[in-house]
Design a protein around this motif. Structure first.
Motif, PDB file in Angstrom:
ATOM      1  N   TYR B  32       0.822  -1.212   0.000  1.00  0.00           N
ATOM      2  CA  TYR B  32       0.000   0.000   0.000  1.00  0.00           C
ATOM      3  C   TYR B  32       0.862   1.270   0.000  1.00  0.00           C
ATOM      4  N   PRO B  33       1.865   1.399   0.914  1.00  0.00           N
ATOM      5  CA  PRO B  33       2.714   2.593   0.860  1.00  0.00           C
ATOM      6  C   PRO B  33       3.445   2.736  -0.472  1.00  0.00           C
ATOM      7  N   ILE B  34       3.886   1.602  -1.057  1.00  0.00           N
ATOM      8  CA  ILE B  34       4.602   1.687  -2.336  1.00  0.00           C
ATOM      9  C   ILE B  34       3.655   2.178  -3.430  1.00  0.00           C
ATOM     10  N   ARG B  36       0.956   4.022  -3.023  1.00  0.00           N
ATOM     11  CA  ARG B  36       0.678   5.445  -2.811  1.00  0.00           C
ATOM     12  C   ARG B  36       1.867   6.320  -3.197  1.00  0.00           C
ATOM     13  N   PHE B  37       3.072   5.825  -2.898  1.00  0.00           N
ATOM     14  CA  PHE B  37       4.309   6.543  -3.229  1.00  0.00           C
ATOM     15  C   PHE B  37       4.395   6.798  -4.731  1.00  0.00           C
ATOM     16  N   LEU B  38       3.970   5.771  -5.508  1.00  0.00           N
ATOM     17  CA  LEU B  38       4.090   5.878  -6.959  1.00  0.00           C
ATOM     18  C   LEU B  38       2.897   6.574  -7.607  1.00  0.00           C
ATOM     19  N   SER B  39       1.783   6.704  -6.871  1.00  0.00           N
ATOM     20  CA  SER B  39       0.613   7.362  -7.444  1.00  0.00           C
ATOM     21  C   SER B  39       0.896   8.840  -7.664  1.00  0.00           C
ATOM     22  N   ILE B  41       1.007  12.667  -7.348  1.00  0.00           N
ATOM     23  CA  ILE B  41       0.841  13.470  -6.149  1.00  0.00           C
ATOM     24  C   ILE B  41      -0.280  14.475  -6.383  1.00  0.00           C
TER      25      ILE B  41
END
Lengths: 229, 147
Positions: B32-34, B36-39, B41
């Motif tokens: 999930y964090p990965i 979101r990180f790549l989505s 901004i």
């Protein structure tokens, strides 16, 4: 018995490539009766994997120029979702990797695991250790903070104190007389391409030798075995 | 989940469920964090550069000032006597607090450590090391334009 989808997929590969046999051979191998101190090599490998994954993620938002580097790191921390987490993992992981690496070397040394037939693996291990230190040193400059700038000034002064070749070596490492964009660029290239590739190669060899000659028997176990026979 | 007649959960079914739940939590926590990180901004309007900003002149009466968000930065528009309009970045150059307009003295005061700036952003007193950065502003008819 009716097979579910996972068993069918497993069956497909097992029939064709004998993965079951390979799995049994590798995962059910008899190993010496080792204690928990044998975990540090694996722990270091784990941290290396964390560094590779978080490093690739940071590379997406980091910009390696002296004007932009610091701001891009601040952007990662403050604006990118979970950027603080990814950077935190990368920063803490690097420290923990050095710690587990030192513990691993200490264990190998104290258990005399470097002896015949594992001498070359000790030599390769020392190479891996040196590479990891250079890895850390080059990564430390990348955020382009006061701390990283002056750490690099000091760190490159050290080879500069070698007699005769020192001054040339220092300029060669820095890419000039002082720490500039050229230094940042070459440290960046070393950190994301050159050292990872070298480290991955040596690491593969290191693990291959472990697989080939097996895990060393702890000294205490060896003595017990000798007593019995 | 499989259940027997008296609605008790079987041990095996419970363990199966636990393993799946544990794995789902683990992989969810990693991916999930990965993801979101790549989505992309989410940015507020103007934070990535170009923005045209306008405000009616009547909203900033003579002798007053108004704090607005321009290019995602706190910006203060000051309307002094004689139809003179000035726009400044409102973040104090000391430690980044938002400066306030003081009607009586006609100066900008920082509430945190008492830095004082004049209406052009020049430092008059206090710990601020640099003047407030000016922003291009022009008045067209009865509108104030920033850009």
């Amino acid at each position: 018995m009716k097979k579910n989808i996972l068993q069918k997929i497993w069956g497909f590969f097992d029939e064709r490539y004998g993965v079951g046999e390979l799995f049994e051979k590798e995962m059910c191998k008899k190993i010496p009766n080792v204690d928990w101190t044998y975990c540090f090599g694996g722990a270091t490998l784990f941290f290396f994997q964390v560094q590779v994954i978080t490093g690739i993620l940071l590379l997406i938002y980091y910009r390696p120029t002296i004007d932009e580097a610091y701001n891009s790191v601040i952007n990662i921390i403050n604006n990118v979702p979970f950027g603080w987490l990814v950077r935190g993992f990368h920063s803490w992981g690097s420290n923990l990797m050095i710690i587990t690496l030192l513990l691993h070397m200490t264990r190998v040394f104290c258990q005399a695991s470097y002896k015949n037939p594992r001498e070359m693996n000790w030599v390769i291990g020392v190479g891996l250790f040196s590479l990891t230190l250079v890895f850390s040193f080059t990564g430390y400059l990348l955020p382009w903070t006061q701390l990283s700038y002056w750490a690099t000034v000091v760190g490159t002064e050290i080879p500069g104190s070698i007699p005769v070749i020192g001054p040339y070596l220092k300029e060669f490492i820095r890419g000039g007389e002082s720490i500039t964009q050229y230094t940042l660029s070459r440290f960046f290239a070393l950190h994301v391409i050159v050292i990872p590739a070298m480290l991955a190669g040596l690491l593969g060899l290191h693990l291959l030798i472990v697989k080939t000659v097996g895990i060393s028997e702890p000294v205490a176990e060896m003595k017990k075995r000798e007593k019995r026979s | 989940m499989e259940t027997v007649d008296n609605k008790q959960v079987e041990r095996r079914a419970f363990l199966d469920f636990s393993v799946v739940a544990l794995l789902a939590t683990f992989f969810g926590g990693v991916f999930y964090p990965i993801f979101r990180f790549l989505s992309p901004i989410k940015t507020r309007p103007g934070s990535m550069g170009e923005e045209k900003f306008s405000i009616p002149l009547a909203d900033v009466p003579e002798g007053s000032a108004k704090l607005v968000r321009y290019k995602d930065l706190p910006t203060i528009i000051i309307h002094t006597e004689g139809l003179e309009v000035v726009a400044l970045n409102a973040a104090c150059t000391h430690l980044g607090c938002i400066v306030k307009w003081d009607d009586e003295t006609g100066r900008l005061l920082c509430p945190c450590h008492g830095a004082v700036f004049d209406k052009f952003g020049q430092v008059k007193d206090g710990p601020a090391p640099k003047p407030l950065p000016p922003i291009d502003v022009k008045v067209e008819g009865n509108m104030i334009w920033l850009a």
